[in-house]
Design a protein around this motif. Structure first.
Motif, mmCIF file in Angstrom:
data_model
loop_
_atom_site.group_PDB
_atom_site.id
_atom_site.type_symbol
_atom_site.label_atom_id
_atom_site.label_comp_id
_atom_site.label_asym_id
_atom_site.label_seq_id
_atom_site.Cartn_x
_atom_site.Cartn_y
_atom_site.Cartn_z
ATOM 1 N N CYS A 77 0.878 -1.178 0.000
ATOM 2 C CA CYS A 77 0.000 0.000 0.000
ATOM 3 C C CYS A 77 0.906 1.217 0.000
ATOM 4 O O CYS A 77 1.378 1.637 1.059
ATOM 5 C CB CYS A 77 -0.882 0.037 1.247
ATOM 6 S SG CYS A 77 -2.266 -1.075 1.185
ATOM 7 N N SER A 78 1.189 1.783 -1.160
ATOM 8 C CA SER A 78 2.109 2.921 -1.204
ATOM 9 C C SER A 78 1.403 4.197 -0.725
ATOM 10 O O SER A 78 0.171 4.280 -0.765
ATOM 11 C CB SER A 78 2.677 3.107 -2.613
ATOM 12 O OG SER A 78 1.634 3.170 -3.525
ATOM 13 N N PRO A 79 2.180 5.205 -0.280
ATOM 14 C CA PRO A 79 1.569 6.392 0.325
ATOM 15 C C PRO A 79 0.601 7.122 -0.613
ATOM 16 O O PRO A 79 -0.360 7.724 -0.177
ATOM 17 C CB PRO A 79 2.771 7.291 0.654
ATOM 18 C CG PRO A 79 3.987 6.451 0.507
ATOM 19 C CD PRO A 79 3.649 5.253 -0.292
ATOM 20 N N ASN A 115 2.764 3.633 7.701
ATOM 21 C CA ASN A 115 1.820 3.135 6.690
ATOM 22 C C ASN A 115 0.842 2.073 7.196
ATOM 23 O O ASN A 115 -0.054 1.666 6.469
ATOM 24 C CB ASN A 115 2.589 2.568 5.483
ATOM 25 C CG ASN A 115 3.423 1.340 5.832
ATOM 26 O OD1 ASN A 115 3.313 0.785 6.927
ATOM 27 N ND2 ASN A 115 4.242 0.894 4.909
ATOM 28 N N TYR A 116 0.984 1.597 8.435
ATOM 29 C CA TYR A 116 0.187 0.423 8.819
ATOM 30 C C TYR A 116 -1.316 0.684 8.827
ATOM 31 O O TYR A 116 -2.121 -0.212 8.569
ATOM 32 C CB TYR A 116 0.658 -0.157 10.164
ATOM 33 C CG TYR A 116 0.164 0.559 11.402
ATOM 34 C CD1 TYR A 116 0.772 1.723 11.837
ATOM 35 C CD2 TYR A 116 -0.902 0.056 12.141
ATOM 36 C CE1 TYR A 116 0.329 2.382 12.970
ATOM 37 C CE2 TYR A 116 -1.351 0.710 13.284
ATOM 38 C CZ TYR A 116 -0.736 1.872 13.684
ATOM 39 O OH TYR A 116 -1.185 2.532 14.792
ATOM 40 N N LYS A 118 -2.947 2.351 6.677
ATOM 41 C CA LYS A 118 -3.463 2.223 5.304
ATOM 42 C C LYS A 118 -3.876 0.775 5.027
ATOM 43 O O LYS A 118 -4.872 0.513 4.362
ATOM 44 C CB LYS A 118 -2.385 2.674 4.328
ATOM 45 C CG LYS A 118 -2.913 3.002 2.976
ATOM 46 C CD LYS A 118 -2.300 4.276 2.429
ATOM 47 C CE LYS A 118 -3.190 4.872 1.376
ATOM 48 N NZ LYS A 118 -2.783 6.159 0.929
ATOM 49 N N TYR A 119 -3.099 -0.181 5.556
ATOM 50 C CA TYR A 119 -3.441 -1.594 5.359
ATOM 51 C C TYR A 119 -4.758 -1.932 6.066
ATOM 52 O O TYR A 119 -5.526 -2.763 5.601
ATOM 53 C CB TYR A 119 -2.310 -2.503 5.864
ATOM 54 C CG TYR A 119 -1.093 -2.480 4.965
ATOM 55 C CD1 TYR A 119 -0.951 -3.400 3.931
ATOM 56 C CD2 TYR A 119 -0.088 -1.527 5.134
ATOM 57 C CE1 TYR A 119 0.163 -3.372 3.095
ATOM 58 C CE2 TYR A 119 1.017 -1.489 4.309
ATOM 59 C CZ TYR A 119 1.137 -2.414 3.296
ATOM 60 O OH TYR A 119 2.234 -2.373 2.466
ATOM 61 N N GLN A 344 7.825 13.175 3.657
ATOM 62 C CA GLN A 344 7.335 11.968 2.972
ATOM 63 C C GLN A 344 8.362 10.846 3.018
ATOM 64 O O GLN A 344 8.044 9.702 3.319
ATOM 65 C CB GLN A 344 6.977 12.327 1.519
ATOM 66 C CG GLN A 344 6.364 11.219 0.699
ATOM 67 C CD GLN A 344 7.344 10.155 0.235
ATOM 68 O OE1 GLN A 344 7.015 8.963 0.225
ATOM 69 N NE2 GLN A 344 8.571 10.544 -0.115
ATOM 70 N N SER A 347 8.762 9.027 6.334
ATOM 71 C CA SER A 347 7.637 8.167 6.739
ATOM 72 C C SER A 347 7.724 6.780 6.105
ATOM 73 O O SER A 347 7.069 5.863 6.566
ATOM 74 C CB SER A 347 6.302 8.827 6.394
ATOM 75 O OG SER A 347 6.090 8.791 4.998
ATOM 76 N N VAL A 348 8.515 6.629 5.046
ATOM 77 C CA VAL A 348 8.596 5.311 4.396
ATOM 78 C C VAL A 348 9.974 4.655 4.518
ATOM 79 O O VAL A 348 10.161 3.526 4.063
ATOM 80 C CB VAL A 348 8.215 5.384 2.893
ATOM 81 C CG1 VAL A 348 6.758 5.763 2.720
ATOM 82 C CG2 VAL A 348 9.114 6.356 2.130
#
Ligand code: SF4
Ligand code: SF4
Length: 367
Positions: A77-79, A115-116, A118-119, A344, A347-348
């Protein structure tokens, strides 16, 4: 799960490439043959590895019976992803690209604090469970780059995951940004099998800093630096597979030479690793693995890992050469001074690097 005796897994993130950037499939075929001949079965690709899924279709799926190997892929799941459908469709695309019919192992990719959610929002955990019920996925898990607290939370919320993929290597064993050791202990406590990624830290430990080389050369001049790194992780309790992202036949041959008849580190060798860890702790280089997850969403198109690589080569190199290298890597792209501090990239970043402040330091290369 595949308990085949070869603990080494073939990571397909850094396959050999031609100068134009396309994957050298003929070389990959030879690597696959060597790996299988040595008893290897575990292959690890991902939707997010450009060209990798297509290459493994040609080198493996079209050349070997489906039950003679196991294939792992991942959903990212990309930003910038906006819809649940787009995320879920990655599975169909991966299946189409590989023509594997099903995945033996399927992972939620590169989960961390940034990002978790988003999943969860896109209900990917439920989706992957449904794929398992349909037989399209045999085992499901997640690759993880977060902190121990988040790992505990995820394992409590999803107790039926079959395995976890963790970044473990001797340099990150007690690194506060990665916490390899603590994360491994948590998985063991939860009875989860662990697949290891980045045992050589994106290649950094295959060509470590001079002080580390000296330590290993003194201990065993015949052993490759990568062999120390891979054997260290394979020696830990609870490890199911150790993935090595191999980029050449030579790397495959080297890895197989010590993993085919794997021998865990003995006490003396463990001390050598401890000395190497101390030498790394004393070093000031930026521990960027070059994964490039940060560059995709950078609004200023700053080649972050390339700038960090120039900065790391600065020590002991004449100033004019370093500055020339900096101009080469930034021509037509953003420079360190173009950073908008939007965050950004941070965060990844799986290594949790303070990219913004590191780029500030790299501005000196522009003076
Ligand atoms: S913080 Fe700077 S380097 Fe990072 S994504 Fe934003 S502009 Fe790019
Ligand atoms: S800065 Fe972080 S995300 Fe970017 S390439 Fe390096 S390790 Fe990967």
């Amino acid at each position: 799960m595949d308990e085949n005796r070869l603990k080494l897994g073939f990571g397909l993130m850094r396959l050999p490439k031609f100068e134009d950037g396309t994957i050298d499939v003929e070389q990959v075929k030879k690597m696959v043959d060597l790996f299988i001949e040595a008893g290897g079965t575990y292959f690890d690709t991902a939707f997010a590895y450009p060209g990798s899924e297509e290459a493994i279709r040609q080198a493996l799926v079209e050349r070997y019976p489906r039950d003679s190997y196991t294939l792992a892929s991942k959903l990212m799941c990309s930003p910038d992803m906006n819809s649940e459908e787009e995320a879920k469709n990655e599975f169909n695309i991966s299946l189409e690209r590989t023509q594997a019919g099903y995945f033996d192992y399927y992972l939620l990719h590169a989960i961390q604090r940034g990002n978790y959610k988003k999943y969860e929002e896109f209900r990917i955990w439920d989706y992957v469970k449904q794929l398992k019920e349909k037989g399209l996925v045999k085992h499901y898990g997640f690759s993880f780059h977060g902190d121990p607290e988040l790992l505990k939370e995820l394992l409590a919320q999803h107790p039926d995951v079959d395995f976890v993929q963790l970044q473990i290597n001797y340099a990150d064993w007690e690194n506060p940004g990665v916490k390899s050791k603590e994360n491994l202990e948590i998985c063991r406590e939860h009875g989860k099998k662990v697949v290891v990624m980045e045992p050589v830290k994106g290649g950094i430990l295959a060509d470590p800093i001079p002080t580390v080389k000296e330590i290993f050369d003194k201990a065993d001049p015949d052993a490759s630096y990568a062999s120390w790194a891979v054997r260290f992780v394979a020696s830990q309790e609870g490890i199911f597979k150790v993935l090595s992202g191999m980029s050449s036949i030579a790397q495959m041959e080297n890895n197989l030479s010590y993993m085919k008849d794997f021998r865990p580190l003995n006490e003396e060798e463990e001390k050598v690793i401890e000395a190497a860890q101390e030498a790394i702790d004393a070093d000031q280089s930026i521990p960027c693995t070059g994964c490039r997850y940060c560059t995709e969403g950078c609004p200023m198109e700053i080649p972050i890992p390339d700038i960090f690589a120039v900065e790391n080569r600065r020590k002991g190199s004449p100033e004019f050469r370093t500055k020339r290298e900096y101009v080469i890597v930034t021509t037509g792209k953003g420079k360190a001074s173009d950073c908008l501090q939007c965050g950004q990239c941070e965060s990844v970043c799986p290594q949790h690097l303070p990219i913004i402040s590191l780029l500030e330091k790299c501005r000196e290369l522009e003076d």
